[in-house]
Write an enzyme that holds these catalytic residues in place. Structure first.
Site, PDB file in Angstrom:
ATOM      1  CG  ASN A 103     -19.524  30.797 -23.633  1.00 60.34           C
ATOM      2  OD1 ASN A 103     -19.420  29.969 -22.723  1.00 60.34           O
ATOM      3  ND2 ASN A 103     -19.381  30.470 -24.887  1.00 60.34           N
ATOM      4  CB  THR A 161      -8.138  26.916 -19.462  1.00 60.81           C
ATOM      5  OG1 THR A 161      -8.099  28.333 -19.404  1.00 60.81           O
ATOM      6  CG2 THR A 161      -8.495  26.359 -18.104  1.00 60.81           C
ATOM      7  CD  GLU A 195     -16.698  23.467 -27.298  1.00 65.70           C
ATOM      8  OE1 GLU A 195     -15.907  24.097 -28.037  1.00 65.70           O
ATOM      9  OE2 GLU A 195     -17.648  24.005 -26.719  1.00 65.70           O
ATOM     10  CB  CYS A 212     -16.858  28.148 -28.828  1.00 66.78           C
ATOM     11  SG  CYS A 212     -18.187  26.984 -28.539  1.00 66.78           S
ATOM     12  CD  GLU A 248     -19.219  18.707 -24.387  1.00 67.21           C
ATOM     13  OE1 GLU A 248     -19.079  19.824 -24.924  1.00 67.21           O
ATOM     14  OE2 GLU A 248     -19.521  18.569 -23.193  1.00 67.21           O
TER      15      GLU A 248
HETATM   16  O1  TXE Z   1     -11.828  30.891 -19.697  1.00 68.60           O
HETATM   17  P1  TXE Z   1     -11.281  29.678 -18.874  1.00 68.60           P
HETATM   18  P2  TXE Z   1     -11.510  32.421 -19.552  1.00 68.60           P
HETATM   19  C1  TXE Z   1     -12.037  31.398 -24.580  1.00 68.60           C
HETATM   20  C2  TXE Z   1     -12.169  32.848 -24.991  1.00 68.60           C
HETATM   21  C3  TXE Z   1     -11.755  33.575 -23.780  1.00 68.60           C
HETATM   22  C4  TXE Z   1     -10.646  32.677 -23.277  1.00 68.60           C
HETATM   23  C5  TXE Z   1     -10.327  32.820 -21.826  1.00 68.60           C
HETATM   24  O2  TXE Z   1     -11.263  33.117 -26.037  1.00 68.60           O
HETATM   25  O3  TXE Z   1     -11.287  34.873 -24.046  1.00 68.60           O
HETATM   26  O4  TXE Z   1     -11.117  31.388 -23.511  1.00 68.60           O
HETATM   27  O5  TXE Z   1     -11.524  32.828 -21.086  1.00 68.60           O
HETATM   28  C6  TXE Z   1     -12.001  27.074 -15.295  1.00 68.60           C
HETATM   29  N1  TXE Z   1      -8.055  24.064 -13.963  1.00 68.60           N
HETATM   30  N2  TXE Z   1     -13.276  30.788 -24.150  1.00 68.60           N
HETATM   31  O6  TXE Z   1     -10.136  32.661 -19.039  1.00 68.60           O
HETATM   32  O7  TXE Z   1     -10.235  30.111 -17.914  1.00 68.60           O
HETATM   33  C7  TXE Z   1     -12.639  28.407 -15.044  1.00 68.60           C
HETATM   34  O8  TXE Z   1     -12.748  28.665 -13.662  1.00 68.60           O
HETATM   35  C8  TXE Z   1      -9.362  23.791 -14.020  1.00 68.60           C
HETATM   36  C9  TXE Z   1     -13.897  29.882 -25.064  1.00 68.60           C
HETATM   37  O9  TXE Z   1     -12.599  33.049 -18.839  1.00 68.60           O
HETATM   38  O10 TXE Z   1     -10.917  28.632 -19.838  1.00 68.60           O
HETATM   39  C10 TXE Z   1     -13.966  28.230 -15.754  1.00 68.60           C
HETATM   40  O11 TXE Z   1     -14.853  27.483 -14.937  1.00 68.60           O
HETATM   41  N3  TXE Z   1     -10.294  24.691 -14.385  1.00 68.60           N
HETATM   42  C11 TXE Z   1     -14.923  29.074 -24.434  1.00 68.60           C
HETATM   43  C12 TXE Z   1     -13.573  27.412 -16.971  1.00 68.60           C
HETATM   44  O12 TXE Z   1     -12.322  26.807 -16.643  1.00 68.60           O
HETATM   45  C13 TXE Z   1      -9.875  25.912 -14.739  1.00 68.60           C
HETATM   46  C14 TXE Z   1     -15.766  29.673 -23.411  1.00 68.60           C
HETATM   47  C15 TXE Z   1     -13.401  28.210 -18.257  1.00 68.60           C
HETATM   48  O13 TXE Z   1     -12.569  29.299 -18.012  1.00 68.60           O
HETATM   49  C16 TXE Z   1      -8.502  26.265 -14.694  1.00 68.60           C
HETATM   50  C17 TXE Z   1     -15.032  30.554 -22.540  1.00 68.60           C
HETATM   51  C18 TXE Z   1      -7.578  25.276 -14.284  1.00 68.60           C
HETATM   52  N4  TXE Z   1      -6.269  25.510 -14.236  1.00 68.60           N
HETATM   53  C19 TXE Z   1     -13.847  31.105 -22.948  1.00 68.60           C
HETATM   54  N5  TXE Z   1      -8.398  27.543 -15.089  1.00 68.60           N
HETATM   55  C20 TXE Z   1     -15.684  28.126 -25.329  1.00 68.60           C
HETATM   56  N6  TXE Z   1     -14.993  27.119 -25.847  1.00 68.60           N
HETATM   57  O14 TXE Z   1     -16.877  28.239 -25.508  1.00 68.60           O
HETATM   58  C21 TXE Z   1      -9.639  27.999 -15.375  1.00 68.60           C
HETATM   59  N7  TXE Z   1     -10.543  27.014 -15.147  1.00 68.60           N
END
Ligand code: TXE
Length: 481
Positions: free
Chosen positions: A151, A231, A249, A283, A461
């Site tokens: 994001n 995740t 976070e 977020c 952070e």
């Molecule tokens: O995020 P992911 P996704 C929320 C938002 C969104 C949901 C899913 O609700 O719809 O999360 O989004 C890496 N081990 N936020 O699926 O998967 C991944 O490659 C290690 C809130 O796109 O959490 C990426 O680099 N790493 C949020 C990172 O994690 C792993 C911002 C985030 O992706 C992994 C984004 C694993 N097993 C989404 N699986 C905020 N807090 O700002 C994935 N990743």
């Protein structure tokens, strides 16, 4: 076509298994690049480069580390337009936002930590009656992992990398596979700034392969992660047997609480921003709007009118205020929340539809969406949608709204609009959130602790908090009798 490569040991390399992922432009749904899907072996090579660089980097003087970070900040600024264009193309955010917020903030992250590290200190405690003095050492951890989301791609990646290397650690980082472009450009900048090879290594790939390999690496001492709550749980589980330090976070479902005694015009324009900035994909966005009953009908009319003025369009156009959602999968997820509403309980007041932009018909455009709900228990109020979708609900009393604000599994941030001092103080104490904004939103000071409670994560952070996270504390006790 852009050919994104891993940045390991100061050089650019293809992934060992020659596996590649598509890089898709959300503005038009077209593939415009390839990025590595790195395997465990790629991560191991990155780890070894980081490990080899560690001894020298951890003993490099603070002045020198600080100067290199400052140089990286200046070079990001000097390349502002290039970075902004890449970020906007990769993520779908308006170019004006990438240029004025994302990239300047990435530079600020390096500048801020280049200064913060020169002011970082440890404590000493003397007990004169026992003739003892305790002092605390804070040493870097070694090789650490930084995993960031899509994001705010460069903004959040650098928010982790800068304090990690400032404190003398070496890093294996993985940006989101959905938005790898600016992280790729960062490697070049780091070389130009004189960052020694191996101090920062950036490996690209899926979370389930590359991300998992970083988290599961036995010698990567800490993981700093921003992303989804599910995740985060998986990462915590994988890291637990190694007793890694974790900073998570995660998601949010933040309340925006509006009292009749607020500064109405300021509240109205800020609430449009806190609802829809970055297509609602922050977020910290306030996605549950609770409005005091006495001004509810007026607010509804005014808010709909203001949201209706927002310009949805191609990210590359200067006038665009709402760009494309980041990916097809995410777009479909957000749309499914709108399509799935219970129409007997909730009512779409504005938007709620895919928008076809001329010349960009396959882009992931969604009009900003306002939904009136009649219970805080509905799915729309309980789950993180992470798109341009907010709910509205009236409230009658302070107690009612406080209960609803807290009645959710998340606890990242909350916004309160009131001019009543007593109420502000009571709410700030009782809101279950890591960050509370009163009569403002998203005014960031990088010295402050940043993070959430409940399912929004663990750890903080920012400022000295993150410098403490990236260091191991050791206490020494001397008896000088
Ligand atoms: O995020 P992911 P996704 C929320 C938002 C969104 C949901 C899913 O609700 O719809 O999360 O989004 C890496 N081990 N936020 O699926 O998967 C991944 O490659 C290690 C809130 O796109 O959490 C990426 O680099 N790493 C949020 C990172 O994690 C792993 C911002 C985030 O992706 C992994 C984004 C694993 N097993 C989404 N699986 C905020 N807090 O700002 C994935 N990743």
């Amino acid at each position: 076509m852009i050919h994104i490569q891993n940045y390991i040991n100061g050089g650019f390399t293809d992934p060992i298994k020659n596996e590649w992922l598509d890089n898709i432009c959300p503005a038009d749904g077209l593939v415009y690049g390839k990025l590595p899907n790195s395997c465990t072996k790629d991560v191991q090579i990155a780890y070894e480069a980081a490990h080899d660089a560690y001894l020298s980097w951890s003993e490099t003087s603070i002045e020198k580390r600080s100067a290199i970070l400052l140089k990286i900040a200046s070079l990001i600024e000097a390349n502002l337009e290039r970075f902004a264009v890449a970020e906007s193309k990769d993520n779908g955010k308006p170019i004006s936002v990438a240029r004025s917020i994302d990239i300047p903030r990435a530079a600020s992250n390096f500048r801020f930590f280049s200064q913060a590290i020169t002011q970082f200190y440890s404590e000493s405690h003397e007990v004169r009656s026992q003739k003892t003095i305790n002092y605390t050492l804070r040493h870097p951890l070694g090789v650490v992992g930084c995993i960031s989301p899509w994001n705010l791609p460069l903004y959040l990646l650098t928010w982790k990398i800068a304090p990690a290397i400032a404190t003398g650690n070496c890093v294996v980082a993985k940006p989101s596979e959905v938005t790898p472009y600016t992280a790729f450009l960062l490697g070049e900048i780091c070389n130009e700034a004189g960052l020694p090879k191996g101090v920062l290594n950036i490996v690209h790939g899926l979370g389930s392969t590359t991300g998992q390999a970083i988290v599961g690496h036995p010698n990567i001492k800490a993981i700093s992660f921003t992303g989804g709550t599910e995740t985060g749980k998986l990462i915590a589980k994988t890291a637990a047997p190694f007793f890694k330090k974790l900073s998570l976070e995660l998601g949010g479902k933040n309340p925006n609480i509006i009292f009749a005694d607020c500064d109405y015009n300021k509240m109205l324009s800020t609430s449009v921003k806190s609802s829809f900035s970055n297509q609602g994909q922050i977020c910290l966005c306030g996605s549950r709007l609770f409005v005091e009953a006495s001004i509810y009908e007026k607010f509804k009319v005014d808010f709909i009118e203001r949201v209706g003025q927002l310009i949805v369009g191609p990210p590359s156009e200067e006038s665009t205020q709402i760009g494309a959602l980041v990916s097809k999968a995410h777009f479909e997820k957000v749309l499914s929340y709108i399509d799935g509403i219970d129409k007997t309980q909730n009512r779409v007041l504005f938007g709620g539809k895919r928008m076809r932009i001329q010349g960009h018909e396959n882009g992931y455009y969604l009009s900003p969406t306002i939904i009136e709900v009649n219970s805080n228990q509905c799915k729309l109020n309980q789950e993180e949608i992470f798109g341009p979708v907010v709910t509205l609900m009236p409230f009658e009393s302070d107690d009612d709204v406080l209960e609803m604000a807290n009645d959710v599994k998340y606890g990242l941030s909350a916004t309160l609009w009131t001019n009543n001092l007593k109420r502000s103080l009571l709410f700030s104490e009782q809101l279950e959130a890591g960050i509370v904004w009163i009569n403002t939103w998203m005014q960031r000071d990088l010295r402050t602790p940043f993070g959430g409670t409940k399912s929004s994560g663990v750890g903080r952070e920012g400022g000295f908090e993150v410098l403490r996270f990236f260091t191991e504390t050791k206490n020494i006790c001397i008896n000088y009798e």
